[in-house]
Design an enzyme around this catalytic site. Structure first.
Site, PDB file in Angstrom:
ATOM      1  N   LEU A  79       0.816  -1.224   0.000  1.00 28.93           N
ATOM      2  CA  LEU A  79       0.000   0.000   0.000  1.00 28.93           C
ATOM      3  C   LEU A  79       0.845   1.268   0.000  1.00 28.93           C
ATOM      4  CD1 LEU A  79      -2.160  -2.139   0.937  1.00 28.93           C
ATOM      5  CD2 LEU A  79      -3.102  -0.371   2.403  1.00 28.93           C
ATOM      6  N   ARG A 112      11.264 -14.169  -3.506  1.00 25.81           N
ATOM      7  CA  ARG A 112      12.205 -14.884  -2.625  1.00 25.81           C
ATOM      8  C   ARG A 112      11.449 -15.725  -1.600  1.00 25.81           C
ATOM      9  NH1 ARG A 112      14.750 -13.802   2.234  1.00 25.81           N
ATOM     10  NH2 ARG A 112      13.899 -11.703   2.391  1.00 25.81           N
ATOM     11  N   TYR A 151       1.495   9.650 -10.428  1.00 24.96           N
ATOM     12  CA  TYR A 151       0.695   8.678  -9.671  1.00 24.96           C
ATOM     13  C   TYR A 151       0.054   7.665 -10.628  1.00 24.96           C
ATOM     14  CZ  TYR A 151      -2.860   7.073  -6.289  1.00 24.96           C
ATOM     15  OH  TYR A 151      -3.668   6.320  -5.456  1.00 24.96           O
TER      16      TYR A 151
HETATM   17  P1  NAD Z   1      -1.963   7.415   2.701  1.00 26.48           P
HETATM   18  O1  NAD Z   1      -1.141   8.499   2.090  1.00 26.48           O
HETATM   19  O2  NAD Z   1      -2.706   7.720   3.952  1.00 26.48           O
HETATM   20  O3  NAD Z   1      -1.065   6.124   2.993  1.00 26.48           O
HETATM   21  C1  NAD Z   1       0.059   5.794   2.229  1.00 26.48           C
HETATM   22  C2  NAD Z   1       1.168   5.380   3.180  1.00 26.48           C
HETATM   23  O4  NAD Z   1       2.339   5.035   2.426  1.00 26.48           O
HETATM   24  C3  NAD Z   1       1.578   6.524   4.111  1.00 26.48           C
HETATM   25  O5  NAD Z   1       1.604   6.064   5.448  1.00 26.48           O
HETATM   26  C4  NAD Z   1       2.967   6.911   3.634  1.00 26.48           C
HETATM   27  O6  NAD Z   1       3.775   7.422   4.662  1.00 26.48           O
HETATM   28  C5  NAD Z   1       3.485   5.593   3.070  1.00 26.48           C
HETATM   29  N1  NAD Z   1       4.533   5.783   2.075  1.00 26.48           N
HETATM   30  C6  NAD Z   1       4.549   6.645   1.038  1.00 26.48           C
HETATM   31  N2  NAD Z   1       5.693   6.511   0.344  1.00 26.48           N
HETATM   32  C7  NAD Z   1       6.409   5.534   0.954  1.00 26.48           C
HETATM   33  C8  NAD Z   1       7.671   4.944   0.712  1.00 26.48           C
HETATM   34  N3  NAD Z   1       8.437   5.320  -0.311  1.00 26.48           N
HETATM   35  N4  NAD Z   1       8.114   3.977   1.551  1.00 26.48           N
HETATM   36  C9  NAD Z   1       7.343   3.577   2.616  1.00 26.48           C
HETATM   37  N5  NAD Z   1       6.143   4.099   2.884  1.00 26.48           N
HETATM   38  C10 NAD Z   1       5.680   5.066   2.060  1.00 26.48           C
HETATM   39  O7  NAD Z   1      -2.947   6.908   1.568  1.00 26.48           O
HETATM   40  P2  NAD Z   1      -4.114   5.830   1.617  1.00 26.48           P
HETATM   41  O8  NAD Z   1      -5.351   6.521   1.227  1.00 26.48           O
HETATM   42  O9  NAD Z   1      -4.074   5.068   2.881  1.00 26.48           O
HETATM   43  O10 NAD Z   1      -3.714   4.893   0.413  1.00 26.48           O
HETATM   44  C11 NAD Z   1      -3.091   3.629   0.615  1.00 26.48           C
HETATM   45  C12 NAD Z   1      -2.889   2.947  -0.731  1.00 26.48           C
HETATM   46  O11 NAD Z   1      -4.139   2.759  -1.381  1.00 26.48           O
HETATM   47  C13 NAD Z   1      -2.018   3.760  -1.692  1.00 26.48           C
HETATM   48  O12 NAD Z   1      -1.178   2.882  -2.412  1.00 26.48           O
HETATM   49  C14 NAD Z   1      -3.018   4.391  -2.625  1.00 26.48           C
HETATM   50  O13 NAD Z   1      -2.476   4.634  -3.894  1.00 26.48           O
HETATM   51  C15 NAD Z   1      -4.106   3.330  -2.668  1.00 26.48           C
HETATM   52  N6  NAD Z   1      -5.402   3.936  -3.009  1.00 26.48           N
HETATM   53  C16 NAD Z   1      -6.075   4.696  -2.094  1.00 26.48           C
HETATM   54  C17 NAD Z   1      -7.273   5.294  -2.454  1.00 26.48           C
HETATM   55  C18 NAD Z   1      -8.072   6.137  -1.494  1.00 26.48           C
HETATM   56  O14 NAD Z   1      -9.090   6.689  -1.882  1.00 26.48           O
HETATM   57  N7  NAD Z   1      -7.692   6.258  -0.244  1.00 26.48           N
HETATM   58  C19 NAD Z   1      -7.778   5.108  -3.741  1.00 26.48           C
HETATM   59  C20 NAD Z   1      -7.045   4.347  -4.645  1.00 26.48           C
HETATM   60  C21 NAD Z   1      -5.870   3.753  -4.265  1.00 26.48           C
END
Ligand code: NAD
Ligand code: UDP
Length: 323
Positions: A79, A112, A151
């Site tokens: 995620l 792995r 993105y």
């Molecule tokens: P969010 O920004 O709250 O959570 C993302 C997390 O990833 C954060 O805690 C951030 O610190 C961490 N992160 C970012 N870059 C990183 C890196 N390089 N290494 C380690 N950690 C890293 O967003 P969210 O809404 O919880 O989304 C979670 C996932 O779900 C994401 O991949 C997002 O693309 C996907 N998503 C979310 C939605 C939505 O509406 N919330 C919709 C489509 C997809």
């Protein structure tokens, strides 16, 4: 590390301190698993996982997924990636790196460990869709050089990598195309529409509609989404996705603003701001595949989910908010 007892699995959740990730960690712990949360806190805060610290089956590792990771796990939910347009456009190069290098590193780890891996992909792979509602078979309409491309294209490339690892290395992959999800623990200043409107209404500030508010989105409450992610992970091996996960109830952003004002009892006004470039005009999942293959459909209506979200932000603001 020895295997744990019974059906307990060692589950890695990248992005586990984020909005969705923290709810997922919580649910996996409640199901009796051992959870390793890997997160560099780029777009979240430690407060999201404060209540899990001290649980002997929970561990947070501050690590950036663009660098390789060597751990022993049985299952991976990938995620990690900022999800709010404001956050992911702040450092677009890092956003692409997180999606692409993060996917390569986590797929390498899954290869792995010979373990299942689930990718949090997005409805943004459809871009500004010319097909409505969006089915998984639609290839999308994405501007590859616009401000959202870091993105959208990063996530598209991650999907490519997942399916190439599946075909080339026989890896068990699961690709979830998540539609707009909302709920408690969204970051107070992450700029997404639900958190923005609720916080603005509670502070008595103007609600900022971008454009004329006629663009649509379909909002899924986080508890529903977490159930779907777990159902997908536990589905038979031939269910790889991509699979749309979202609530098909579609509404206009202008109507969302009115509903938030009404539900908060706020005296805030609505103001218009310029529509950001490439902002999708309409979005609604065709969620029939999720129903058929996972026996899942969103069940929390918007007013119920908003009520809990408003209560969360009210409490957060009363406690002084968080940066
Ligand atoms: P969010 O920004 O709250 O959570 C993302 C997390 O990833 C954060 O805690 C951030 O610190 C961490 N992160 C970012 N870059 C990183 C890196 N390089 N290494 C380690 N950690 C890293 O967003 P969210 O809404 O919880 O989304 C979670 C996932 O779900 C994401 O991949 C997002 O693309 C996907 N998503 C979310 C939605 C939505 O509406 N919330 C919709 C489509 C997809
Ligand atoms: N939006 C808005 N006001 C805000 C924040 C967002 O009108 O304060 C609009 C935005 O332009 C988009 C929709 O709400 O049309 C959803 O935006 P969000 O950033 O939540 O997610 P997106 O689906 O665009 O990734």
């Amino acid at each position: 590390m020895p295997r744990l007892h019974g059906s307990q699995k060692r589950v890695l959740v990248t992005g586990g301190a984020g909005f969705i990730g923290s709810h997922l960690c919580e649910r996996l712990l409640a199901e009796g698993h051992d959870v390793l949360c890997v997160d560099n806190l780029y777009s979240s805060s430690k407060q999201n996982i404060d209540h899990l610290i001290g649980n002997p089956y929970f561990e947070h590792l501050r690590h950036d997924v663009t660098f390789p990771l060597y751990v022993e796990v049985d299952e991976i939910y990938n995620l990690a990636c900022p999800a709010s347009p404001v956050m992911y456009q702040t450092d677009p190069v890092q956003t692409t790196k997180t999606s692409v290098l993060g996917a390569i590193n986590m797929l390498g780890l899954a290869k792995r460990m010979r373990c299942r891996i689930l990718q949090a992909s997005t409805s943004e792979v459809y871009g500004d869709p010319t097909v409505h509602p969006q089915k998984e078979s639609y290839w999308g309409n994405v501007n590859p050089i616009g401000p959202r491309a870091c993105y959208d294209e990063g996530k598209r490339c991650a999907e490519t990598l997942f399916f190439d690892y599946h075909r080339q290395h026989g890896l068990e992959v699961k690709v979830a195309r998540i539609f707009n999800t909302y709920g408690p623990r969204m970051h107070i200043s992450d700029g997404r529409v639900v958190s923005n409107f609720v916080v603005q209404a509670l502070r008595g500030e103007d609600l900022t509609i971008y454009g004329d508010g006629s663009q649509t989105r379909s909002f899924c409450y986080v508890d529903d989404l977490v159930s779907a992610l777990i159902a997908l992970m536990n589905s038979p091996a031939d269910v790889t996705g991509p699979i749309n996960l979202g609530n098909p109830a579609e509404l206009r952003i202008g109507d969302l603003a009115k509903q938030v004002i009404e539900m908060t009892g706020s005296s805030s006004k609505i103001v218009q701001k310029p529509l950001p470039q490439d902002d999708p005009v309409q979005r609604r999942p065709d969620a029939s595949k999720a129903k058929e293959l996972l026996d899942w459909q969103a069940s929390v209506p918007l007013d119920e989910g908003l009520k809990k979200t408003i209560a969360y932000f009210r409490e957060t603001l009363e406690a002084g908010g968080r940066g």
